[in-house]
Design a protein around this motif. Sequence first.
Motif, mmCIF file in Angstrom:
data_model
loop_
_atom_site.group_PDB
_atom_site.id
_atom_site.type_symbol
_atom_site.label_atom_id
_atom_site.label_comp_id
_atom_site.label_asym_id
_atom_site.label_seq_id
_atom_site.Cartn_x
_atom_site.Cartn_y
_atom_site.Cartn_z
ATOM 1 N N LEU A 158 12.055 12.096 -1.942
ATOM 2 C CA LEU A 158 10.937 11.326 -1.415
ATOM 3 C C LEU A 158 10.884 9.971 -2.098
ATOM 4 N N VAL A 159 10.378 8.948 -1.381
ATOM 5 C CA VAL A 159 10.200 7.625 -1.957
ATOM 6 C C VAL A 159 8.745 7.216 -1.794
ATOM 7 N N THR A 160 8.292 6.395 -2.741
ATOM 8 C CA THR A 160 6.909 5.907 -2.681
ATOM 9 C C THR A 160 6.948 4.448 -2.239
ATOM 10 N N VAL A 161 6.638 4.190 -0.964
ATOM 11 C CA VAL A 161 6.741 2.848 -0.387
ATOM 12 C C VAL A 161 5.565 2.593 0.551
ATOM 13 N N ASP A 162 5.463 1.323 0.956
ATOM 14 C CA ASP A 162 4.525 0.943 2.021
ATOM 15 C C ASP A 162 5.298 1.084 3.325
ATOM 16 N N PRO A 163 5.062 2.124 4.113
ATOM 17 C CA PRO A 163 5.878 2.375 5.306
ATOM 18 C C PRO A 163 5.940 1.182 6.254
ATOM 19 N N GLY A 164 4.797 0.469 6.416
ATOM 20 C CA GLY A 164 4.778 -0.646 7.354
ATOM 21 C C GLY A 164 5.706 -1.769 6.923
ATOM 22 N N GLN A 165 5.664 -2.117 5.634
ATOM 23 C CA GLN A 165 6.496 -3.217 5.160
ATOM 24 C C GLN A 165 7.976 -2.835 5.180
ATOM 25 N N ILE A 166 8.308 -1.606 4.780
ATOM 26 C CA ILE A 166 9.707 -1.174 4.810
ATOM 27 C C ILE A 166 10.202 -1.116 6.250
ATOM 28 N N ARG A 167 9.324 -0.726 7.166
ATOM 29 C CA ARG A 167 9.714 -0.703 8.580
ATOM 30 C C ARG A 167 10.044 -2.108 9.067
ATOM 31 N N SER A 168 9.243 -3.100 8.623
ATOM 32 C CA SER A 168 9.525 -4.472 9.047
ATOM 33 C C SER A 168 10.852 -4.963 8.468
ATOM 34 N N VAL A 169 11.194 -4.520 7.240
ATOM 35 C CA VAL A 169 12.487 -4.878 6.649
ATOM 36 C C VAL A 169 13.618 -4.304 7.480
ATOM 37 N N LEU A 170 13.489 -3.013 7.856
ATOM 38 C CA LEU A 170 14.537 -2.361 8.636
ATOM 39 C C LEU A 170 14.686 -3.014 10.009
ATOM 40 N N VAL A 171 13.552 -3.320 10.654
ATOM 41 C CA VAL A 171 13.610 -3.961 11.978
ATOM 42 C C VAL A 171 14.308 -5.304 11.867
ATOM 43 N N ASN A 172 13.963 -6.066 10.826
ATOM 44 C CA ASN A 172 14.578 -7.382 10.638
ATOM 45 C C ASN A 172 16.093 -7.260 10.442
ATOM 46 N N LEU A 173 16.523 -6.302 9.635
ATOM 47 C CA LEU A 173 17.953 -6.129 9.377
ATOM 48 C C LEU A 173 18.695 -5.705 10.640
ATOM 49 N N VAL A 174 18.101 -4.781 11.411
ATOM 50 C CA VAL A 174 18.772 -4.306 12.629
ATOM 51 C C VAL A 174 18.826 -5.406 13.691
ATOM 52 N N ILE A 175 17.743 -6.175 13.829
ATOM 53 C CA ILE A 175 17.744 -7.259 14.821
ATOM 54 C C ILE A 175 18.772 -8.311 14.448
ATOM 55 N N ASN A 176 18.867 -8.635 13.119
ATOM 56 C CA ASN A 176 19.900 -9.581 12.681
ATOM 57 C C ASN A 176 21.289 -9.050 13.011
ATOM 58 N N ALA A 177 21.479 -7.721 12.820
ATOM 59 C CA ALA A 177 22.772 -7.117 13.132
ATOM 60 C C ALA A 177 23.052 -7.191 14.625
ATOM 61 N N LEU A 178 22.020 -6.980 15.465
ATOM 62 C CA LEU A 178 22.196 -7.086 16.920
ATOM 63 C C LEU A 178 22.584 -8.511 17.321
ATOM 64 N N ASP A 180 0.869 -1.180 0.000
ATOM 65 C CA ASP A 180 0.000 0.000 0.000
ATOM 66 C C ASP A 180 0.908 1.234 0.000
ATOM 67 N N PRO A 181 1.419 1.643 -1.196
ATOM 68 C CA PRO A 181 2.454 2.677 -1.238
ATOM 69 C C PRO A 181 1.910 4.072 -0.957
ATOM 70 N N GLU A 182 2.760 4.912 -0.417
ATOM 71 C CA GLU A 182 2.462 6.318 -0.223
ATOM 72 C C GLU A 182 3.778 7.103 -0.235
ATOM 73 N N GLU A 183 3.699 8.395 -0.553
ATOM 74 C CA GLU A 183 4.882 9.252 -0.611
ATOM 75 C C GLU A 183 5.447 9.423 0.796
ATOM 76 N N THR A 184 6.710 9.035 0.963
ATOM 77 C CA THR A 184 7.288 8.940 2.303
ATOM 78 C C THR A 184 8.654 9.619 2.349
ATOM 79 N N ALA A 185 8.896 10.339 3.439
ATOM 80 C CA ALA A 185 10.232 10.890 3.699
ATOM 81 C C ALA A 185 11.040 9.796 4.382
ATOM 82 N N ILE A 186 12.034 9.269 3.683
ATOM 83 C CA ILE A 186 12.727 8.075 4.150
ATOM 84 C C ILE A 186 13.488 8.304 5.445
ATOM 85 N N GLU A 187 14.034 9.510 5.655
ATOM 86 C CA GLU A 187 14.810 9.763 6.885
ATOM 87 C C GLU A 187 13.923 9.621 8.123
ATOM 88 N N GLY A 188 12.694 10.183 8.029
ATOM 89 C CA GLY A 188 11.780 10.080 9.174
ATOM 90 C C GLY A 188 11.377 8.647 9.443
#
Length: 654
Positions: A530-550, A492-500
């Motif tokens: 700006l990027v057009t993404v699904d914030p929830g899914q990209i957030r889950s990708v970032l969480v997964n990558l950071v947890i793997n790094a931890l 469900d994409p929307e215009e998103t500020a990636i830094e935030g």
Amino acid sequence: MRILPLLRTTRSKLIVSFLGVSFLVGAVSLVVGGHLLYRTFMGEATNRVRQDLNAARHMYEDRCRRVELALAVTTLGRGFREALQPERSRELTERLARVAEWAGLDFAGVADTRGRAMVRLSGESVPEDAVRCAPNPLAELSLKTNRGVSGTLVLSEAWLRCEDPVLAERARIQLVPTPPAGSGEDTILTSGMVLAGAVPIREEGAVIGVLYGGVLLNRSTEIVDTVRNTVFKNERYRGREIGTATIFFKDIRIATNVLLENGARALGTRVSSEVAERVLGKDLNWADRAFVVNDWYLTAYEPIEDVFGERVGMLYVGVLEQPYADVRRKALTVFTVLSLLGITLAVGLGWFLEKKIMRPIHLLTDAADAVSRGNLSPDLGSISESEVGVLQKTFESMLASIRERESRQREESASMLALAQRQASVGRLAAGVAHEINNPLTGVLAFSHMLLDRHDLDEEARESLQMIAEATERVRRIVRGLLDFSRRTDIDPEETAIEGLVRSTLTLVENQALVKGVELQVEAAADLPLVTVDPGQIRSVLVNLVINALDATDPGGRIRVSVRSVPAASEGEGRGSGVEIAVSDTGVGIAPENIEKIFDPFYTTKEIGKGTGLGLSVSYGIVARHGGKITVESEVGRGSTFKVWLPAHRREEA
């Protein structure tokens, strides 16, 4: 208009350049050479004419001195002085005749101490003539200076007629209109210009009279023909005399060997007004080409002054311009032929060089065409040693890079295809397995919790049920992961500020990093698109990558999350502009043999019970569905870096 498209090719430009340079050099050579040739011939001819004029002047002056010398020698004779007695006038006349014949005089006589003629060569000695005729100006000058004098003199028609009527008739010249010359009112010339001399006759130191004589220049051929015969040696060109000489009275030809078209001497014709103005008006010599009566001559003029210092005429010599023009024309023709031969040779050389220069370029063109058809190993020919060789080597290096990149892309594509096939197979299997075991699993978990709610169970049974519930819950989580992996949930994409989005996501795992003692850093570049993404899914990708790094980083380590803008076609990957999120850790790293497996479903390096092996597979699918790409770089013992590239948002134009 058809010529312009032809000049667009390098070959045509080279040919035209060679032709242009050849013709330019040839034209410049012809112009400069012709000019130098003309100046050389003109300079040589002008110098010759100047020298000829000097010779003519010496002859003119020598004739004048001969007149004076003859008169001086005559006065020295005792018999001549004794013949001055009135009763011996016939003897004196005879003596004058002999002097005139010896010295070539046209007139001669003896004047008294007042300058009036007593005896004339013509034999006329009528007393009334002495009263009617004007004194001899040259005799007066000799009496005044008490010495012999000679030079040019202009005598009037009246004086000439008194001296000898034949002289007066000879002096008359009909003036001929001459187009390049000035025009005067007179139509007949009556005055005479003479070369004359006068010498005092002395007896016992006293002057008793003056002996005078001279040569009438009007219609005379002696001096001008002597100049022609001596200086020009009767040279002829195409039946015409090359050299000519003229004596002018003012601007009128009175003695000349310049001929009219009918073959007669051009007596009575005038010099051009330009020459007359320079020589007579400004007392300057002339040495240049000029139109003489009916043809062009290379000429030299200088003024003639009389015994009183007045400019009364001109002395001229000239040579036909035609012989010099013909020689110059022949030399110019030879020079032109040689220049044209040089141009032809230059064009031929240019054609040969064009072939030699353009051959490697044609091979490069053919090679480029072969590359466009898919042949990455075309024939480039031998490498040239010129600058074109640099282009060939560069082209060869480019082809090597293209072949290497294509090989790498094929390997990556094959790897990605294999991964996609594995994920698809596993996805279908997971969907079927999850569907078959989900309902029984839910029943097992429900009955386990119902039994745990009873109060009549002993401690041992309760511990066993608790273990069953926890194991069932773990299986349930695995089934949920299988369902997430197999469903490929729509975005469900929307215009998103990636830094935030990145900063808000990292707040979810800050406490875990703090508890483990791992430093968590965030770096974001300015002016991120700006990027057009699904914030929830990209957030889950970032969480997964950071947890793997931890999980991979020991306490005291560091995890850095950086965000930067990536321009179009970055690193030769053919991508558009976008943003790149890099998650780097200082953990244990990933072995090279495991790099290609980490995105496979159920592959994990974690301890049993701590991971399902589906996190990276799910993340890979989410990023791919967003049109992005996820890559990994790792070194054992130094850590890993996961990079997520997402395309930038493109605003639609109004």
